[in-house]
Design a protein around this motif. Structure first.
Motif, short mmCIF file in Angstrom:
data_model
loop_
_atom_site.label_atom_id
_atom_site.label_comp_id
_atom_site.label_asym_id
_atom_site.label_seq_id
_atom_site.Cartn_x
_atom_site.Cartn_y
_atom_site.Cartn_z
N THR A 246 43.18 39.76 39.34
CA THR A 246 44.49 39.27 38.94
C THR A 246 45.35 40.47 38.54
O THR A 246 44.99 41.23 37.64
CB THR A 246 44.38 38.28 37.75
OG1 THR A 246 43.49 37.23 38.13
CG2 THR A 246 45.73 37.70 37.40
N LEU A 247 46.46 40.63 39.24
CA LEU A 247 47.34 41.77 39.01
C LEU A 247 48.05 41.66 37.66
O LEU A 247 48.43 40.56 37.23
CB LEU A 247 48.38 41.84 40.13
CG LEU A 247 47.84 41.98 41.55
CD1 LEU A 247 48.96 41.84 42.56
CD2 LEU A 247 47.11 43.29 41.72
N LEU A 248 48.28 42.79 37.02
CA LEU A 248 49.03 42.84 35.77
C LEU A 248 50.53 42.73 35.99
O LEU A 248 51.27 42.43 35.05
CB LEU A 248 48.73 44.15 35.02
CG LEU A 248 47.39 44.24 34.32
CD1 LEU A 248 47.16 45.65 33.80
CD2 LEU A 248 47.29 43.22 33.19
N LYS B 229 41.77 48.83 34.71
CA LYS B 229 42.49 48.29 33.54
C LYS B 229 43.99 48.57 33.61
O LYS B 229 44.77 47.87 32.98
CB LYS B 229 41.91 48.86 32.26
CG LYS B 229 40.52 48.35 31.95
CD LYS B 229 39.96 48.94 30.68
CE LYS B 229 38.55 48.47 30.46
NZ LYS B 229 37.96 49.06 29.26
N GLU B 230 44.38 49.59 34.38
CA GLU B 230 45.81 49.89 34.55
C GLU B 230 46.51 48.85 35.43
O GLU B 230 47.73 48.69 35.34
CB GLU B 230 45.99 51.26 35.24
CG GLU B 230 45.50 52.44 34.46
CD GLU B 230 45.63 53.71 35.28
OE1 GLU B 230 46.67 53.91 35.96
OE2 GLU B 230 44.67 54.53 35.25
N TRP B 231 45.76 48.19 36.30
CA TRP B 231 46.36 47.35 37.33
C TRP B 231 45.97 45.87 37.27
O TRP B 231 46.69 45.02 37.77
CB TRP B 231 45.99 47.88 38.71
CG TRP B 231 46.35 49.32 38.91
CD1 TRP B 231 47.54 49.93 38.63
CD2 TRP B 231 45.52 50.34 39.45
NE1 TRP B 231 47.50 51.25 38.97
CE2 TRP B 231 46.26 51.54 39.48
CE3 TRP B 231 44.22 50.36 39.92
CZ2 TRP B 231 45.75 52.73 39.96
CZ3 TRP B 231 43.71 51.56 40.40
CH2 TRP B 231 44.48 52.73 40.41
N PHE B 232 44.80 45.57 36.70
CA PHE B 232 44.27 44.21 36.76
C PHE B 232 43.93 43.65 35.39
O PHE B 232 43.49 44.38 34.50
CB PHE B 232 42.98 44.17 37.60
CG PHE B 232 43.10 44.83 38.93
CD1 PHE B 232 44.03 44.38 39.87
CD2 PHE B 232 42.32 45.92 39.26
CE1 PHE B 232 44.14 44.99 41.11
CE2 PHE B 232 42.42 46.54 40.49
CZ PHE B 232 43.35 46.08 41.42
N HIS B 233 44.10 42.34 35.26
CA HIS B 233 43.66 41.64 34.06
C HIS B 233 42.14 41.60 34.03
O HIS B 233 41.50 41.57 35.09
CB HIS B 233 44.17 40.18 34.05
CG HIS B 233 45.62 40.05 33.77
ND1 HIS B 233 46.15 40.15 32.51
CD2 HIS B 233 46.66 39.81 34.60
CE1 HIS B 233 47.46 39.98 32.57
NE2 HIS B 233 47.80 39.79 33.83
N THR C 173 44.76 39.76 44.07
CA THR C 173 44.48 40.55 45.26
C THR C 173 43.06 40.22 45.71
O THR C 173 42.20 39.91 44.89
CB THR C 173 44.68 42.06 45.00
OG1 THR C 173 44.51 42.77 46.22
CG2 THR C 173 43.76 42.60 43.95
N VAL C 174 42.84 40.26 47.01
CA VAL C 174 41.58 39.82 47.61
C VAL C 174 40.99 40.93 48.46
O VAL C 174 41.71 41.60 49.20
CB VAL C 174 41.85 38.59 48.52
CG1 VAL C 174 40.59 38.17 49.25
CG2 VAL C 174 42.42 37.44 47.72
N ASN C 175 39.68 41.08 48.38
CA ASN C 175 38.96 41.98 49.27
C ASN C 175 37.76 41.22 49.79
O ASN C 175 36.94 40.74 49.00
CB ASN C 175 38.53 43.25 48.52
CG ASN C 175 37.79 44.19 49.42
OD1 ASN C 175 36.63 43.95 49.75
ND2 ASN C 175 38.44 45.24 49.83
N THR D 223 46.89 42.04 50.60
CA THR D 223 47.70 41.77 49.40
C THR D 223 48.63 40.58 49.57
O THR D 223 49.05 40.00 48.58
CB THR D 223 48.54 43.01 48.99
OG1 THR D 223 49.37 43.37 50.09
CG2 THR D 223 47.65 44.17 48.59
N GLY D 224 48.93 40.20 50.79
CA GLY D 224 49.81 39.07 51.02
C GLY D 224 49.09 37.72 51.03
O GLY D 224 49.72 36.68 51.16
N ILE D 225 47.79 37.72 50.85
CA ILE D 225 47.01 36.48 50.85
C ILE D 225 47.08 35.86 49.46
O ILE D 225 46.74 36.50 48.48
CB ILE D 225 45.54 36.77 51.22
CG1 ILE D 225 45.44 37.46 52.57
CG2 ILE D 225 44.71 35.50 51.18
CD1 ILE D 225 46.06 36.70 53.72
#
Length: 161
Positions: A13-15, A94-98, A65-67, A55-57
């Motif tokens: 989950t993106l911040l 931690k800089e980018w995701f919850h 974001t999904v991988n 990233t568009g999914i």
């Protein structure tokens, strides 16, 4: 003998929105990290849009974001994730995701040549969340061996000798 690949799904989950200044360094590294995966020993396939990423999914809701990828072994995937430049991204998560409150990564075996869908991957993540690690859906901490071929590979009763 049936050959298997290891499938993996990882969601985060993106911040902030993907196009925000806060995520600019993450976005700037995506092509490099995706190329690193594709050039890594054991890499088989990765889910991507026509733009070359996922990233568009928004199957798992917007802001995630999904991988989703396939590898020829757990060891190959583990080496890419934890013993390559990919680990730099993990260190900065931690800089980018919850922080996720439940399982966000799942592994499972698929017959070689099978390409898992997002729906299949989501089902495997749900199984892991509901039941914990099993041969059907597991994690790096608790892995399961490649499924063995059925004892009867001839498709019928074994003839009496």
């Amino acid at each position: 003998m049936i050959k298997y690949d290891i499938a993996q799904l990882n969601i985060a989950t993106l911040l902030a929105p993907i196009d925000s200044p806060q995520l600019s360094d993450f976005v700037a590294n995506m092509d490099r990290i995706n190329t690193l995966a594709e050039e890594s020993p054991g890499f088989v396939w990765r889910f991507q849009t026509k733009d070359g990423d996922a990233t568009g999914i928004d199957y798992f809701c917007s802001g995630k974001t999904v991988n989703l990828s396939l590898w020829d072994s757990i060891e190959a995937l583990h080496n890419y994730v934890y013993r390559s430049a990919h680990v730099e991204i993990i260190r900065r998560k931690k800089e980018w995701f919850h922080k996720m409150g439940e399982a966000y990564m799942v592994l499972w075996w698929v017959p070689a040549g099978h390409i898992p869908s997002i729906e299949e991957a989501a089902q495997k993540l749900s199984i892991l969340r509901e039941r914990g690690p099993s041969a059907e859906a597991f994690t790096f901490k608790k892995t399961f061996p490649v499924p063995s071929a059925p004892a009867d590979t001839w498709g019928g009763e074994c003839p009496a000798i």
